[in-house]
Every structure is written in structure tokens, then in C-alpha cells.
Design a protein around this motif. Structure first.
Motif, PDB file in Angstrom:
ATOM      1  N   ARG A   1      13.196  67.598  55.344  1.00  0.00           N
ATOM      2  CA  ARG A   1      13.776  66.774  54.271  1.00  0.00           C
ATOM      3  C   ARG A   1      15.221  66.402  54.609  1.00  0.00           C
ATOM      4  O   ARG A   1      15.681  65.300  54.277  1.00  0.00           O
ATOM      5  CB  ARG A   1      13.696  67.514  52.938  1.00  0.00           C
ATOM      6  CG  ARG A   1      12.269  67.664  52.418  1.00  0.00           C
ATOM      7  CD  ARG A   1      12.223  68.177  50.993  1.00  0.00           C
ATOM      8  NE  ARG A   1      10.852  68.393  50.562  1.00  0.00           N
ATOM      9  CZ  ARG A   1      10.042  67.421  50.117  1.00  0.00           C
ATOM     10  NH1 ARG A   1      10.489  66.178  50.053  1.00  0.00           N
ATOM     11  NH2 ARG A   1       8.804  67.688  49.742  1.00  0.00           N
ATOM     12  N   GLN A   2      15.941  67.315  55.225  1.00  0.00           N
ATOM     13  CA  GLN A   2      17.306  66.984  55.643  1.00  0.00           C
ATOM     14  C   GLN A   2      17.291  65.886  56.706  1.00  0.00           C
ATOM     15  O   GLN A   2      18.126  64.971  56.687  1.00  0.00           O
ATOM     16  CB  GLN A   2      17.998  68.242  56.172  1.00  0.00           C
ATOM     17  CG  GLN A   2      18.237  69.308  55.111  1.00  0.00           C
ATOM     18  CD  GLN A   2      18.773  70.603  55.691  1.00  0.00           C
ATOM     19  OE1 GLN A   2      18.814  70.786  56.911  1.00  0.00           O
ATOM     20  NE2 GLN A   2      19.167  71.525  54.823  1.00  0.00           N
ATOM     21  N   ARG A   3      16.336  65.971  57.632  1.00  0.00           N
ATOM     22  CA  ARG A   3      16.214  64.932  58.654  1.00  0.00           C
ATOM     23  C   ARG A   3      15.864  63.583  58.021  1.00  0.00           C
ATOM     24  O   ARG A   3      16.392  62.540  58.419  1.00  0.00           O
ATOM     25  CB  ARG A   3      15.130  65.316  59.670  1.00  0.00           C
ATOM     26  CG  ARG A   3      15.434  66.568  60.478  1.00  0.00           C
ATOM     27  CD  ARG A   3      16.502  66.318  61.521  1.00  0.00           C
ATOM     28  NE  ARG A   3      16.743  67.494  62.343  1.00  0.00           N
ATOM     29  CZ  ARG A   3      16.108  67.750  63.486  1.00  0.00           C
ATOM     30  NH1 ARG A   3      15.186  66.917  63.931  1.00  0.00           N
ATOM     31  NH2 ARG A   3      16.390  68.832  64.175  1.00  0.00           N
ATOM     32  N   ILE A   4      14.996  63.615  57.029  1.00  0.00           N
ATOM     33  CA  ILE A   4      14.614  62.369  56.347  1.00  0.00           C
ATOM     34  C   ILE A   4      15.824  61.761  55.641  1.00  0.00           C
ATOM     35  O   ILE A   4      16.030  60.538  55.662  1.00  0.00           O
ATOM     36  CB  ILE A   4      13.472  62.636  55.354  1.00  0.00           C
ATOM     37  CG1 ILE A   4      12.184  62.973  56.123  1.00  0.00           C
ATOM     38  CG2 ILE A   4      13.241  61.431  54.443  1.00  0.00           C
ATOM     39  CD1 ILE A   4      11.061  63.468  55.237  1.00  0.00           C
TER      40      ILE A   4
ATOM     41  N   ALA B   1      11.817  64.689  61.846  1.00  0.00           N
ATOM     42  CA  ALA B   1      11.045  65.306  60.765  1.00  0.00           C
ATOM     43  C   ALA B   1       9.589  65.454  61.162  1.00  0.00           C
ATOM     44  O   ALA B   1       8.947  66.479  60.865  1.00  0.00           O
ATOM     45  CB  ALA B   1      11.171  64.472  59.499  1.00  0.00           C
ATOM     46  N   GLU B   2       9.055  64.446  61.869  1.00  0.00           N
ATOM     47  CA  GLU B   2       7.658  64.511  62.301  1.00  0.00           C
ATOM     48  C   GLU B   2       7.444  65.688  63.251  1.00  0.00           C
ATOM     49  O   GLU B   2       6.459  66.437  63.138  1.00  0.00           O
ATOM     50  CB  GLU B   2       7.263  63.205  62.979  1.00  0.00           C
ATOM     51  CG  GLU B   2       5.821  63.178  63.451  1.00  0.00           C
ATOM     52  CD  GLU B   2       5.513  61.948  64.284  1.00  0.00           C
ATOM     53  OE1 GLU B   2       4.410  61.412  64.144  1.00  0.00           O
ATOM     54  OE2 GLU B   2       6.386  61.545  65.079  1.00  0.00           O
TER      55      GLU B   2
ATOM     56  N   LEU C   1       4.601  65.590  52.328  1.00  0.00           N
ATOM     57  CA  LEU C   1       5.766  65.130  53.078  1.00  0.00           C
ATOM     58  C   LEU C   1       5.356  64.607  54.451  1.00  0.00           C
ATOM     59  O   LEU C   1       5.863  63.574  54.919  1.00  0.00           O
ATOM     60  CB  LEU C   1       6.773  66.280  53.220  1.00  0.00           C
ATOM     61  CG  LEU C   1       8.116  65.928  53.857  1.00  0.00           C
ATOM     62  CD1 LEU C   1       8.851  64.914  52.998  1.00  0.00           C
ATOM     63  CD2 LEU C   1       8.966  67.174  54.052  1.00  0.00           C
ATOM     64  N   TYR C   2       4.442  65.302  55.093  1.00  0.00           N
ATOM     65  CA  TYR C   2       3.969  64.846  56.406  1.00  0.00           C
ATOM     66  C   TYR C   2       3.296  63.477  56.296  1.00  0.00           C
ATOM     67  O   TYR C   2       3.547  62.585  57.125  1.00  0.00           O
ATOM     68  CB  TYR C   2       3.001  65.870  56.987  1.00  0.00           C
ATOM     69  CG  TYR C   2       2.474  65.490  58.358  1.00  0.00           C
ATOM     70  CD1 TYR C   2       3.265  65.628  59.487  1.00  0.00           C
ATOM     71  CD2 TYR C   2       1.191  64.978  58.495  1.00  0.00           C
ATOM     72  CE1 TYR C   2       2.790  65.260  60.748  1.00  0.00           C
ATOM     73  CE2 TYR C   2       0.705  64.609  59.754  1.00  0.00           C
ATOM     74  CZ  TYR C   2       1.508  64.756  60.867  1.00  0.00           C
ATOM     75  OH  TYR C   2       1.035  64.385  62.103  1.00  0.00           O
TER      76      TYR C   2
ATOM     77  N   GLN D   1       4.496  59.972  58.110  1.00  0.00           N
ATOM     78  CA  GLN D   1       3.601  59.148  58.911  1.00  0.00           C
ATOM     79  C   GLN D   1       3.561  57.705  58.389  1.00  0.00           C
ATOM     80  O   GLN D   1       3.551  56.754  59.168  1.00  0.00           O
ATOM     81  CB  GLN D   1       2.197  59.757  58.897  1.00  0.00           C
ATOM     82  CG  GLN D   1       2.082  61.077  59.640  1.00  0.00           C
ATOM     83  CD  GLN D   1       2.402  60.928  61.122  1.00  0.00           C
ATOM     84  OE1 GLN D   1       1.866  60.070  61.813  1.00  0.00           O
ATOM     85  NE2 GLN D   1       3.312  61.768  61.613  1.00  0.00           N
ATOM     86  N   ALA D   2       3.542  57.568  57.061  1.00  0.00           N
ATOM     87  CA  ALA D   2       3.512  56.229  56.474  1.00  0.00           C
ATOM     88  C   ALA D   2       4.797  55.462  56.787  1.00  0.00           C
ATOM     89  O   ALA D   2       4.774  54.263  57.093  1.00  0.00           O
ATOM     90  CB  ALA D   2       3.309  56.323  54.965  1.00  0.00           C
TER      91      ALA D   2
END
Length: 752
Positions: A161-164, A172-173, A191-192, A196-197
Motif C-alpha cells: 500500500r505504501q508503494r501504491i 507492489a506487484e 489489493l493484488y 493487476q487492473a
């Protein structure tokens, strides 16, 4: 005890019994027979339930007939079942299940592994005990690994979430893919999927980038590039392309703005992401928004007043090139200037009101009702402040004629001078001033008797430098009142009596019901009840009470009285009265605003009713008076025999405070903008702020009427009367008389 050798690879281990006794209700063989322990080979008497060397069970029931058999026997002595073969099959089956469970643990499918292991660990058969113990150890290991992976998953989700938040979707992936698929459940799985989306969206937008840059500067192109920049802030090509498109879009928007396509420009620019917004685009968008609002407002306005005239002037200043709307604005201004204001028609209606959203007629009390007017009366104050003098009229009536409520909070001075003053107040009077010390200004009406009928001879309005709730201290509040009183006294004639109402927030009101009783008993009952109901000790208050309503309860054949206790702090009242005495003003009546308004309502709408609680007279349809003040909004339902009050804090000053907060302006400038919408920076923004407050006011009125009619099902309100300075809030009358909508449809040429 002999040690048990480890099992050979691929060969099921020798079964060891569990440390549990065979069922006590199963009979065992009698006599001097012996039993050999299958675990340690010790010889035990057949009467033993456990091995005397290793403590393990010696007997197991037959799998078919349940008869007790030795744990080491091959065939059941009762039914002949092949116990040895059954045990070997079970050992091989359990060995396969344990191996399968081990593989499930290795691929992190912990729930499936536990589902296999838990039934094995529950076996009590001593011949399967080794497998049960192995399953138990594997369960502990499985659970420990599962908890460890859960902790890793929680940490990975937090870091992802921090990376996002930093727009690092690839990072994050990687973090989330390091978590086994079986552990990506709940929020981490969601979240995954979201990551991806987003990555798929980035890839799709990146693929469209060249085509978007070569196409026209459409809102869709800007939106897509803006979206790509939102997801990838460091995408340099997207930023260069977005900057070029935004500049071209500004040129197109300016051209459409000049052509009068205001709503279209706003719709297009609303889609520009924040990352591509420029000061120029924001200015064009705000201008288009305001012009679209003004076009709709001015084309569809059903009335013309100062607010509408100021909006017309504002439009002509913003869009002088729009000839079509210039003609509309000029016509509205011409009509406003040519309209001769009267007390009954302070504004010009372009079409009659239609059905009110409240389901009953709504009137605006702009004049003095049934009161007569002196031919020499100067109407400028009443015309400039329509609907603001009913309370002053009501308290002045109390000083001249018999009124529905005669409550007087004036302290009773027992000195000789005080008794003389009270005697003077009981003498017949021919003139009386009514002063409404409201939150925003002093409203004054002077009445004189012409024969038996009161007429208005003078009217005045003195606005405070700031509303009373904005006073920084009690001393500043007193100074505001003193200045207003001094101004009023300096320019108006005297009268036989001076009657005042107190500022709304200075009065404590508590309502309760008591059984009907004799007046002498009622005084005592009210005093006792007031001790409990009032939030301030009675010794610190000047207080009185009024009977508001007589309630018949057919269910138990009883009659009750609705009573209101009214109080003001003695030190506060004495301070105000002393200030008035220093100005040479002797006060005869001190009343509360809503009872003064009730007196006016009874005089105006129920002229044949003089008693607040009338007996043996059919009740008249009540009238609802909605008094919208600066600090307080009162819903008063009046009839000749009753008064019902619901007071709320939705004063019109709430609009000013919201403008101060939302637009970071001074209180004085916000007050000016509220009164004159065309004087602000963006009338559309003002309307956006005001619209929900109008709805709140109307909802408060609806709620109050519902509460009243639920308590009085036989007395439906037949008419609603608006009064107070808040009625002039731009948009309120339009909503109550013609209905309204939250949406701003595309007006005029945009609709075409």
C-alpha cells in the motif's frame, strides 16, 4: 520399557496404542489368561486394562462387532473378522494421507492439509497411535507455518500500500506475488487484483499515447493522458503531450465561451484531471460555470428583486459580448427599476406561485398585517427590511391592548419608586413602542390607538455593527445594544410605553405538561416543576410562565395544560435595563420574541379570540409562522387557543460563517456577498454553498409541521407564513413558491 525402532522407508510403522483405556462398559475375559502388549511385548494378566510396563491400552473393540479383542489379535473371536488385514489397510491409507498432507503444506495449502490431518490426530485406536501422533506433530508445524505466512502477508500488504501511494505499482506487484496464492485472501487478494487492473490500464493507456497526441484536444484525450500521469507521474512523454493538449484545449474553450456555450465548456473542463489543470484552465472553467449558472438563473427567474438585479449586472460585466443574454438582463433591470415597491409587494412576480413543496399555501408576511397605517408613516425601513417587524408589533400590542400572552419579565421593584412605576404601567396608554432586540439589528414599531384600533405611526430598523453572536464579550454585546438604542432614540418620538423583547439566545425556555387545576394550585405546581426543569437556579433568574395549550385526552378523560417557563439571568437583565435607563428609556414590558410573535398572530389571524386557552369555543385552524433569524429559526404554530413552539439553530448567519470558512474571507465581506450575490467572485459557488442550507431550512420546517400534526391530528396547519430577515436569502422563496432542483440543466443555447 523397550524402545520402538523407527519405521523403514515406504513401510507403515508398527501401530502403537494410545494412552487411553478401552471402554469400561465393554466386558473383558475372566480367568487367569494373559495378554501380551503389542508395544513393549510385556506379558500382562488379562484383567489388566493397561500394560504394566509401558502403560498403553491392551484391548481394542472389533471394527465390525465391537466386541473386546486383544490389540495384537489377528481375527475377532466373536465374529471372525480379519482384524489384521483391516489394520494393515488402515495403516497404508493413513500413510498416503499423511504424505498428501505434507505436500499440501509444502505448497502452502494449509487449510486443506489441516482438513486431512485433524481426523487422523483424533484416532484413539492403539494400533493407529503412531499415525495419530505424527498427524498431531504435523498439525503443529502446519499451523506455525500458516501463522508465519500470515504475518508475512500482513507486512507485504502494508508495504504494498505504501508503494501504491508512491505510484510504484510494479514494486507492489512483486511484494504481493511473493505471498503464496493460497494466502492472498481478503483485503490482500483484493489489493493484488487492483494492482493487476492498474497495471493493465497503464499498459492500455501507454499504447494509446501516440494516437492521442496526434488527435484533436478532446476532453477524452485530456482525461486519458491525465489518468496516465496520475498513475505514472514520471511519464515524461505523457506530460509533454498533456501540456500541449491543455494549451490547445484552452484556446478551444475560449472560443466556445465567446460563443455563449457556457455549460458545454464547463462540462469539458470538469473532465480535465488535476495534474493537467493550469491557472488559465481553472479561470476559464470558473467563468464558464458562473455564466452557465447565471444564464439559467436569469432566464428562468420567476421574480425580480435586488438579488436578481445584481445577478443581471454581474452577467453583463462578465459577458458583454453576449447580446442575447444582454437583452434578458436589460429587461430584468428595467422591470426592477420600474417596479414601485409596496408593503404587500416588495418584489416583482413574473409568474404566480405554483403548488408549494410543503403541500399548503406559503405566504411572505412583508407588511404589518391587520394593523392600520398612519398616513404620515415613513415606509422606507419596512420596504428595505420586509417581514422583520412582526415581533416588534406583537410586543407593542401588549403595551396597548389586551393580548393573548401578557408575560412580563420586568423585575418587580418593591421600592416606592418601583411601585409608582408599576402603577404608571397600569394606566391607560395611547401609544407604545415595541422594540425587537434581535440578533442582527433593532427593529422598532410605534403603535397608537385611533379609537379602539391600533395603527402604525413609526417604524425603524437599526442594524448592529456585527450580529450579537459575534460579540467577543458581554461588554461588547452591551455596547452593540447601547449604540443601536442610542441611534433609535435620537431619531424617533417618544411613547407612553416602551415594550421590548430580549435577544433570542439570552432567554431560557422549558416546556412541560401539568394536569389542569385551579390557578392558585397551578402557580405552586409550576414553581415546583420549574425548579427541576430550568438549567439555572431560579434565584438567579427573572422567570415567568405561560399556559400555551389545553390538551384533552379522551383515552383517560383527563385535561392537561402545556406550560412554558421563560427565564433570563437577573444580572444580565438588570445590566440591560440599567443601560436603557442611562439613555433616558423606561421599560414597561419585557417579553420573549416568540410570545410577542404569537400576540401578533392572534391579533392578525384570529381577531375574535383573546384568551390563550379559550374554553367551550371550537378551535380555529392554526397558522404556522416560520421566523428565520440570524442565529435562531422559530416555528410557531398559533391559534386563538394555543401556541406551539419548535426552535432550532438553523439561523441565516450559518450561511455567512460557511462563506468565511469556505472562501477564507472576512465576516463583513461574506455578509455583503450573502446579501448581494452579484458582489462576489463567483455566484455559482455561492449558490452551491447556499443550496443545501435552503434544503436544511425547508426540511426543518417540514419536520416541525410533522411533529405538530402528529401531536394534533385534528388540527392541520392550513397556511404557512414566512417572516424574518432570512427569507430574503437568494433562492429560498423561489424554492418554496415554485419548487427547485439540485441539478443545473444546460440552459438556452447549450441545450440546443
Amino acid at each position: 520399557m523397550a524402545a520402538t525402532p523407527p519405521p523403514k522407508p515406504g513401510v507403515p510403522p508398527k501401530a502403537r496404542p494410545l494412552r487411553s483405556a478401552p471402554p469400561s462398559d465393554v466386558p473383558r475375559p475372566a480367568g487367569n489368561q494373559t495378554v501380551v502388549c503389542g508395544a513393549c511385548s510385556a506379558v500382562n494378566p488379562s484383567s489388566n486394562r493397561f500394560c504394566r510396563e509401558c502403560g498403553l491400552g491392551l484391548w481394542e473393540p472389533c471394527f465390525r462387532c465391537k466386541a473386546p479383542t486383544e490389540a495384537t489379535t489377528k481375527f475377532c473371536g466373536t465374529c471372525g473378522a480379519n482384524i489384521f488385514e483391516w489394520v494393515q489397510e488402515r495403516l497404508e491409507s493413513l500413510d498416503r494421507e499423511l504424505a498428501k498432507a505434507q505436500k499440501l503444506v509444502q505448497v502452502h495449502r494449509f487449510a486443506e492439509a489441516l482438513a486431512l490431518l485433524q481426523p487422523i490426530a483424533a484416532y484413539e485406536d492403539s494400533r493407529l497411535g503412531e499415525f495419530a501422533r505424527r498427524a498431531t506433530r504435523m498439525i503443529e508445524t502446519c499451523r506455525a507455518e500458516r501463522e508465519a505466512w500470515r504475518a508475512r502477508a500482513i507486512a507485504a500488504e502494508k508495504e504494498a500500500r505504501q508503494r501504491i501511494a508512491q505510484r510504484d505499482y510494479r514494486g507492489a506487484e512483486r511484494l504481493l506475488e511473493a505471498i503464496p496464492v493460497s494466502m492472498r485472501v481478503g483485503t490482500i487478494g483484493q489489493l493484488y487484483d487492483e494492482v493487476q487492473a492498474v497495471l493493465a490500464e497503464i499498459a492500455a493507456l501507454d499504447g494509446e499515447l501516440d494516437a492521442l497526441g496526434k488527435g484533436p484536444p478532446t476532453a477524452e484525450a485530456i482525461r486519458k493522458i491525465g489518468r496516465l500521469l496520475t498513475l505514472c507521474p514520471d511519464h515524461q512523454e505523457a506530460r509533454r503531450m498533456g501540456t500541449r493538449l491543455a494549451a490547445r484545449l484552452a484556446e478551444v474553450a475560449q472560443a466556445k465561451l465567446a460563443a455563449g456555450r457556457y455549460a458545454e465548456v464547463k462540462r469539458v473542463l470538469d473532465q480535465v484531471p488535476e495534474g493537467l489543470q493550469t491557472d488559465e484552465l481553472r479561470a476559464i472553467r470558473d467563468r464558464a460555470w458562473e455564466l452557465a449558472y447565471l444564464t439559467r438563473e436569469l432566464r428562468e427567474t420567476p421574480l425580480v428583486n435586488e438579488s436578481v438585479a445584481s445577478l443581471a449586472s454581474r452577467f453583463r460585466k462578465l459577458a458583454p459580448q453576449d447580446r442575447e443574454m444582454a437583452a434578458v438582463c436589460a429587461e430584468l433591470e428595467r422591470r426592477f427599476q420600474g417596479h414601485a415597491r409596496t408593503l404587500d409587494q416588495p418584489l416583482l412576480l413574473l409568474k404566480p406561485p405554483k403548488a408549494s413543496p410543503l403541500g399548503r399555501p406559503v405566504e411572505w408576511l412583508t407588511g404589518f398585517g391587520r394593523l392600520g397605517l398612519d398616513p404620515k408613516l415613513q415606509l422606507s425601513a419596512a420596504l428595505d427590511h420586509p417581514g422583520c417587524f412582526a415581533v416588534a408589533c406583537g410586543v407593542a400590542l401588549q403595551g396597548l391592548v389586551e393580548t393573548s400572552s401578557d408575560v412580563n419579565l420586568l423585575p418587580e421593584d418593591e421600592s416606592l419608586l418601583g411601585k409608582a412605576a408599576r402603577w404608571l404601567t397600569q394606566r391607560p396608554a395611547r401609544t407604545a413602542w415595541g422594540l425587537d432586540l434581535g440578533s442582527s439589528g433593532l427593529k422598532a414599531v410605534r403603535l397608537a390607538l385611533r379609537g379602539a384600533e391600533p395603527v402604525v405611526t413609526d417604524c425603524d430598523f437599526v442594524e448592529y455593527d456585527k450580529i450579537l453572536s459575534q460579540a467577543a464579550s458581554d461588554s461588547q454585546l452591551r455596547m452593540l445594544l447601547e449604540e443601536a438604542l442610542k441611534t433609535w432614540a435620537s431619531r424617533n418620538p417618544s411613547a407612553d410605553r416602551l415594550c421590548v423583547t430580549l435577544p433570542p439566545r439570552s432567554v431560557v425556555v422549558r416546556q412541560f405538561e401539568l394536569p389542569d387545576m385551579d390557578p392558585e394550585m397551578l402557580d405552586t405546581a409550576v414553581e415546583n416543576e420549574a425548579t427541576l426543569a430550568l438549567p439555572i437556579p431560579k434565584r438567579e433568574l427573572q422567570w415567568r410562565y405561560a399556559v400555551l395549550e389545553q390538551i384533552e385526552r379522551p383515552a383517560d378523560h383527563t385535561t392537561w395544560l402545556k406550560v412554558a417557563v421563560l427565564g433570563v439571568k437577573s444580572v444580565v437583565l438588570d445590566d440591560w435595563l440599567e443601560a436603557m435607563r442611562k439613555l433616558g428609556l423606561r421599560v414597561d414590558v419585557v417579553q420573549v420574541d416568540w410570545l410577542a410573535l404569537h400576540n401578533f398572530a392572534v391579533f392578525n389571524y384570529f381577531p375574535t379570540r383573546s384568551d390563550l386557552v379559550a374554553r367551550d369555543v371550537p378551535p380555529a385552524p392554526p397558522v404556522a409562522l416560520f421566523d428565520i433569524g440570524a442565529d435562531v429559526t422559530n416555528l410557531l404554530v398559533s391559534a386563538g387557543d394555543m401556541a406551539w413552539l419548535r426552535s432550532g439553530g438553523l439561523g441565516i448567519d450559518r450561511v455567512t460563517k460557511t462563506l468565511v470558512r469556505e472562501f477564507h474571507m472576512t465576516f463583513a465581506r461574506a455578509e455583503l456577498w450573502k446579501r448581494n450575490p452579484g458582489a462576489g467572485d463567483n455566484t455559482a459557488r455561492l449558490a452551491e454553498v447556499v443550496r443545501p442550507m435552503i434544503h436544511d431550512l425547508v426540511n426543518e420546517l417540514k419536520a416541525g409541521l410533522d411533529v405538530f400534526e402528529e401531536a394534533h391530528p385534528a388540527r392541520r396547519v392550513q397556511r404557512i407564513v414566512l417572516l424574518g430577515g432570512g427569507v430574503r436569502l437568494h433562492g429560498l422563496l423561489r424554492y418554496l413558491w415554485w419548487g427547485g432542483s439540485d441539478e443545473d440543466p444546460a440552459p438556452g443555447r447549450d441545450a440546443a
